[in-house]
Write an enzyme that holds these catalytic residues in place. Structure first.
Site, PDB file in Angstrom:
ATOM      1  N   ASP A 103       0.834  -1.195   0.000  1.00  0.00           N
ATOM      2  CA  ASP A 103       0.000   0.000   0.000  1.00  0.00           C
ATOM      3  C   ASP A 103       0.873   1.252   0.000  1.00  0.00           C
ATOM      4  O   ASP A 103       1.623   1.498   0.958  1.00  0.00           O
ATOM      5  CB  ASP A 103      -0.906  -0.022   1.239  1.00  0.00           C
ATOM      6  CG  ASP A 103      -2.161   0.819   1.073  1.00  0.00           C
ATOM      7  OD1 ASP A 103      -2.124   1.770   0.281  1.00  0.00           O
ATOM      8  OD2 ASP A 103      -3.160   0.510   1.732  1.00  0.00           O
ATOM      9  N   ASP A 104       0.816   2.031  -1.072  1.00  0.00           N
ATOM     10  CA  ASP A 104       1.507   3.324  -1.157  1.00  0.00           C
ATOM     11  C   ASP A 104       3.028   3.208  -1.261  1.00  0.00           C
ATOM     12  O   ASP A 104       3.753   4.098  -0.801  1.00  0.00           O
ATOM     13  CB  ASP A 104       1.168   4.222   0.042  1.00  0.00           C
ATOM     14  CG  ASP A 104      -0.296   4.599   0.118  1.00  0.00           C
ATOM     15  OD1 ASP A 104      -1.031   4.320  -0.840  1.00  0.00           O
ATOM     16  OD2 ASP A 104      -0.703   5.178   1.144  1.00  0.00           O
ATOM     17  N   CYS A 139      -5.964   4.192  -4.229  1.00  0.00           N
ATOM     18  CA  CYS A 139      -6.008   2.781  -3.852  1.00  0.00           C
ATOM     19  C   CYS A 139      -7.193   2.006  -4.413  1.00  0.00           C
ATOM     20  O   CYS A 139      -7.008   0.983  -5.081  1.00  0.00           O
ATOM     21  CB  CYS A 139      -5.947   2.654  -2.331  1.00  0.00           C
ATOM     22  SG  CYS A 139      -7.144   3.657  -1.445  1.00  0.00           S
ATOM     23  N   ARG A 164      -7.080  -1.137  -6.978  1.00  0.00           N
ATOM     24  CA  ARG A 164      -7.441  -2.487  -6.533  1.00  0.00           C
ATOM     25  C   ARG A 164      -8.536  -3.076  -7.420  1.00  0.00           C
ATOM     26  O   ARG A 164      -8.534  -4.278  -7.724  1.00  0.00           O
ATOM     27  CB  ARG A 164      -7.875  -2.430  -5.069  1.00  0.00           C
ATOM     28  CG  ARG A 164      -6.717  -2.189  -4.136  1.00  0.00           C
ATOM     29  CD  ARG A 164      -7.137  -1.610  -2.777  1.00  0.00           C
ATOM     30  NE  ARG A 164      -5.976  -1.020  -2.141  1.00  0.00           N
ATOM     31  CZ  ARG A 164      -5.161  -1.683  -1.308  1.00  0.00           C
ATOM     32  NH1 ARG A 164      -5.429  -2.917  -0.959  1.00  0.00           N
ATOM     33  NH2 ARG A 164      -4.097  -1.088  -0.808  1.00  0.00           N
ATOM     34  N   LYS A 168      -6.355  -5.447   3.286  1.00  0.00           N
ATOM     35  CA  LYS A 168      -7.249  -4.333   2.981  1.00  0.00           C
ATOM     36  C   LYS A 168      -8.090  -4.653   1.749  1.00  0.00           C
ATOM     37  O   LYS A 168      -7.566  -5.090   0.724  1.00  0.00           O
ATOM     38  CB  LYS A 168      -6.415  -3.069   2.772  1.00  0.00           C
ATOM     39  CG  LYS A 168      -7.189  -1.856   2.276  1.00  0.00           C
ATOM     40  CD  LYS A 168      -6.253  -0.658   2.251  1.00  0.00           C
ATOM     41  CE  LYS A 168      -6.727   0.412   1.288  1.00  0.00           C
ATOM     42  NZ  LYS A 168      -5.828   1.570   1.259  1.00  0.00           N
ATOM     43  N   HIS A 206     -11.519  -2.455   0.660  1.00  0.00           N
ATOM     44  CA  HIS A 206     -11.830  -1.102   0.174  1.00  0.00           C
ATOM     45  C   HIS A 206     -12.472  -1.112  -1.205  1.00  0.00           C
ATOM     46  O   HIS A 206     -12.199  -0.252  -2.043  1.00  0.00           O
ATOM     47  CB  HIS A 206     -10.554  -0.253   0.172  1.00  0.00           C
ATOM     48  CG  HIS A 206     -10.826   1.217   0.371  1.00  0.00           C
ATOM     49  ND1 HIS A 206      -9.971   2.199  -0.091  1.00  0.00           N
ATOM     50  CD2 HIS A 206     -11.842   1.882   0.970  1.00  0.00           C
ATOM     51  CE1 HIS A 206     -10.445   3.398   0.221  1.00  0.00           C
ATOM     52  NE2 HIS A 206     -11.595   3.226   0.870  1.00  0.00           N
ATOM     53  N   HIS A 233       1.063   2.317   4.232  1.00  0.00           N
ATOM     54  CA  HIS A 233       0.014   3.328   4.348  1.00  0.00           C
ATOM     55  C   HIS A 233       0.098   4.005   5.717  1.00  0.00           C
ATOM     56  O   HIS A 233       0.604   3.421   6.678  1.00  0.00           O
ATOM     57  CB  HIS A 233      -1.345   2.633   4.183  1.00  0.00           C
ATOM     58  CG  HIS A 233      -2.506   3.543   3.981  1.00  0.00           C
ATOM     59  ND1 HIS A 233      -3.121   4.208   5.021  1.00  0.00           N
ATOM     60  CD2 HIS A 233      -3.195   3.891   2.858  1.00  0.00           C
ATOM     61  CE1 HIS A 233      -4.126   4.920   4.550  1.00  0.00           C
ATOM     62  NE2 HIS A 233      -4.203   4.757   3.243  1.00  0.00           N
ATOM     63  N   ASP A 267      -0.204  -0.343  -4.996  1.00  0.00           N
ATOM     64  CA  ASP A 267      -1.442   0.195  -5.557  1.00  0.00           C
ATOM     65  C   ASP A 267      -1.267   1.594  -6.138  1.00  0.00           C
ATOM     66  O   ASP A 267      -2.020   2.002  -7.028  1.00  0.00           O
ATOM     67  CB  ASP A 267      -2.574   0.177  -4.522  1.00  0.00           C
ATOM     68  CG  ASP A 267      -2.279   0.993  -3.272  1.00  0.00           C
ATOM     69  OD1 ASP A 267      -1.121   1.408  -3.073  1.00  0.00           O
ATOM     70  OD2 ASP A 267      -3.206   1.200  -2.463  1.00  0.00           O
ATOM     71  N   ASN A 268      -0.316   2.357  -5.650  1.00  0.00           N
ATOM     72  CA  ASN A 268      -0.053   3.717  -6.167  1.00  0.00           C
ATOM     73  C   ASN A 268       1.249   4.202  -5.538  1.00  0.00           C
ATOM     74  O   ASN A 268       1.885   3.462  -4.775  1.00  0.00           O
ATOM     75  CB  ASN A 268      -1.201   4.680  -5.852  1.00  0.00           C
ATOM     76  CG  ASN A 268      -1.724   4.588  -4.440  1.00  0.00           C
ATOM     77  OD1 ASN A 268      -2.850   4.136  -4.218  1.00  0.00           O
ATOM     78  ND2 ASN A 268      -0.933   4.973  -3.453  1.00  0.00           N
ATOM     79  N   LYS A 320       1.293  10.038  -4.700  1.00  0.00           N
ATOM     80  CA  LYS A 320      -0.083   9.545  -4.654  1.00  0.00           C
ATOM     81  C   LYS A 320      -1.089  10.692  -4.858  1.00  0.00           C
ATOM     82  O   LYS A 320      -0.820  11.822  -4.454  1.00  0.00           O
ATOM     83  CB  LYS A 320      -0.321   8.876  -3.299  1.00  0.00           C
ATOM     84  CG  LYS A 320      -1.735   8.366  -3.047  1.00  0.00           C
ATOM     85  CD  LYS A 320      -1.819   7.746  -1.667  1.00  0.00           C
ATOM     86  CE  LYS A 320      -3.223   7.316  -1.298  1.00  0.00           C
ATOM     87  NZ  LYS A 320      -3.293   6.679   0.038  1.00  0.00           N
TER      88      LYS A 320
END
Length: 577
Positions: free
Chosen positions: A27-28, A65, A69, A127, A129, A218, A324-325, A379
């Site tokens: 994540d991130d 995100c 995803r 996660k 989301h 994250h 994801d980013n 991001k």
């Protein structure tokens, strides 16, 4: 037994063994965060996967995100999938519009749906989301077993929220609200649960898909001290120096051409030298914790790899590792009202315990700009720092030390997995895929995944880009961007330092036309006048907090009404007596 004189039958070729699939989503994480891509963190397990397989250096995702995803798990553009943006930045004018329901639409199948139909066991931890409520959690989208966080993030040490948009940390197991352990660390917990799910069936009984969606890195950026302490002093030179170092390593690793320029730190970035000594120590420590969080995650990945080896399933497992980013620039601590909210939820931010239990840590826009090197921004935005991230694929059928440099996209991951798994065609009336299998590019880097004349667009909350061959147009919105389109040649200038829209008007015009066609095809909705994503986050968070408080206000009002009514009744009784 063969009878004398009978013809000898040709041996029946064994059907190719379908690989297990482990899909790991960080994540991130920035392009260069993993050691194999030149990062500072110790990530030996991820690095070994990269060495034994393929590193993609031209891979792009979306800048946020949930859209990423949705595309990663379906191979379908985020708008067509139903997750055009994230709910935290959604303006009222887009709510309920097609593609903006922020859950996977009917007919959009996940890679778990497809592999389950092909006889795979499908497992998930981390996660989610991608929609709330009945039918919208992982168990409603093809996963047999799942431990899912139904939020954009949460604390890593306890089941509690990390921002005022949430009242709690909503964890679900197999669609049912889950009771979390009293003590845990997120990366360890997710891998422990995945190993438990794997061990529920004997090794080799059934091929599996294991989707691990880590909370690292994250906000809140948290890690056990023993990992963070490995990086003492590493970031004392400040963010501009780190950005320079990463650009230099990118050139050494061939991620950046030798003579290609790189943007400086953003103009609004604070100068490291202007900070007090105390602030420099705190900011440096925040990056030490960031690296520690990556290392802690990698250590847990190593435990999963070892368990697969013990089960005899490692050699037949395809690993996919990506982000994801790009890196998160937000500073949640100094927003108005956050001091009170942090006190209510047991958070502090001090140097002594930074990143440990009860610490709300972040890296902020300057470090995010530094680690996005050699790209620009981070991001939320479609400059390279926000969407150019690492991708690793490793396993059967992928040669060691493979480097794929051609342009590839997040929608290509699911088609590639389906290709390796020899999945049957999708059922009728299923939303078609936008991505392409990357197997040809894995076999021969000269075989590009996307032809030079194919336009590939993306858009999230007004931040947009379109790629076609060597060209890219990009538009970044407020608060950092100005909403103007720019044109870059990504082969000569991957750092996006020279806008060629004036020098190449014909190319620029044709790409704007391609983007307009993309918007029409996928159903991009207009933004309200003056839209600013950061202001929208604040508005939406306040509305959510008011919603959380309404039941309490209702109880108070009901109590006051009851008291008044009771007092009137007592007065009437007294008069009657």
């Amino acid at each position: 037994m063969t009878l004398p004189g009978a013809p000898v039958a040709a041996p029946i070729a064994a059907a190719p063994k379908r690989p297990n699939v482990v899909l790991i989503l960080v994540d991130d994480a920035a392009l260069m965060d993993f050691g194999a891509f030149g990062g500072e963190a110790r990530t030996p397990n991820i690095d070994r996967l990269a060495a034994r397989g393929a590193m993609f250096t031209g891979y792009h995702t979306s800048p946020l995100c949930s859209p990423s995803r949705a595309m990663l798990l379906t191979g379908v553009d985020n708008h067509r999938a139903g997750v055009a943006t994230i709910e935290e930045v959604l303006p009222a004018s887009q709510r309920g519009k097609p593609g903006y329901g922020l859950h996977l639409e009917p007919g959009v199948l996940t890679v778990a749906d497809r592999l389950k139909q092909a006889g795979y066991r499908t497992l998930m931890a981390g996660k989610w989301h991608l929609g709330h409520g009945e039918g919208q959690l992982p168990n409603g989208h093809g996963f047999d077993r799942s431990l899912a966080l139904d939020a954009s993030g949460a604390d890593n040490w306890a089941a509690k929220p990390y921002m005022p948009y949430y009242a709690d940390a909503p964890w679900f197991e197999d669609g049912v609200r889950a009771r979390m352990p009293a003590n845990y660390y997120s990366s360890d917990l997710l891998v422990d649960r995945m190993i438990r799910y794997l061990d529920e069936k004997p090794a080799g009984a059934q091929p599996f898909l294991a989707y691990l969606a880590f909370q690292a890195v994250h906000i809140p950026v948290q890690a056990p001290r023993q990992f963070s302490d490995h990086y003492r002093g590493r970031f004392d030179g400040g963010w501009a120096e780190l950005r320079r170092q990463r650009a230099e390593r990118a050139r050494e690793l061939g991620i950046l051409p030798p003579g290609a320029p790189v943007q400086d730190m953003p103009q609004l970035a604070k100068a490291w030298e202007s900070l007090s000594e105390a602030d420099r120590r705190t900011y440096a420590r925040s990056m030490e914790v960031y690296s520690g969080m990556l290392e802690a995650m990698d250590a847990s990945i190593g435990r999963l790899i070892r368990r697969l080896g013990e089960r005899g399933e490692l050699e037949n497992t395809l690993f996919v590792v990506t982000s994801d980013n790009g890196p998160e620039p937000s500073d949640p601590v100094h927003a108005p009202g956050m001091g009170l909210w942090m006190a209510q939820h047991g958070y502090v931010r001090n140097l002594q315990t930074l990143g440990e239990r009860g610490s709300l840590n972040y890296i902020g826009p300057e470090w995010a700009a530094a680690i996005s090197s050699p790209g620009g921004l981070y991001k939320f935005y479609t400059s390279e720092g926000g969407i150019h991230v690492p991708l690793i694929m490793s396993g059967p059928g992928i040669a060691p030390a493979t480097r794929v440099t051609s342009a590839t996209f997040v929608t290509d991951v699911t088609p590639t997995i389906l290709d390796f798994a020899s999945a049957p065609p999708a059922p009728a009336k299923t939303v078609s895929l936008d991505g392409r299998s990357l197997r040809p590019a894995l076999a021969d880097n000269a075989a590009t995944a996307h032809p030079d004349d194919e336009a590939v667009g993306m858009e999230v909350s007004g931040n947009a880009a379109l790629f076609r061959g060597a060209w890219k147009i990009v538009r970044n919105m407020a608060p950092v961007g100005d909403g103007r389109w720019r044109l870059f040649n990504m082969e000569a200038d991957p750092g996006e330092t020279r806008d060629l829209s004036g020098d190449q008007p014909a190319v620029f015009k044709s790409m704007l036309a391609d983007y307009a066609a993309y918007e029409r095809r996928v159903g991009v909705q207009p933004l309200p006048e003056g839209y600013n994503s950061m202001k929208q986050v604040a508005v939406n968070a306040i509305q959510r907090q008011l919603g959380f408080a309404l039941p309490a206000f209702g109880a108070i009002i009901a109590g006051l009404v009851a008291l008044v009514a009771g007092g009137n009744w007592l007065r009437r009784r007294k008069r009657a007596a």
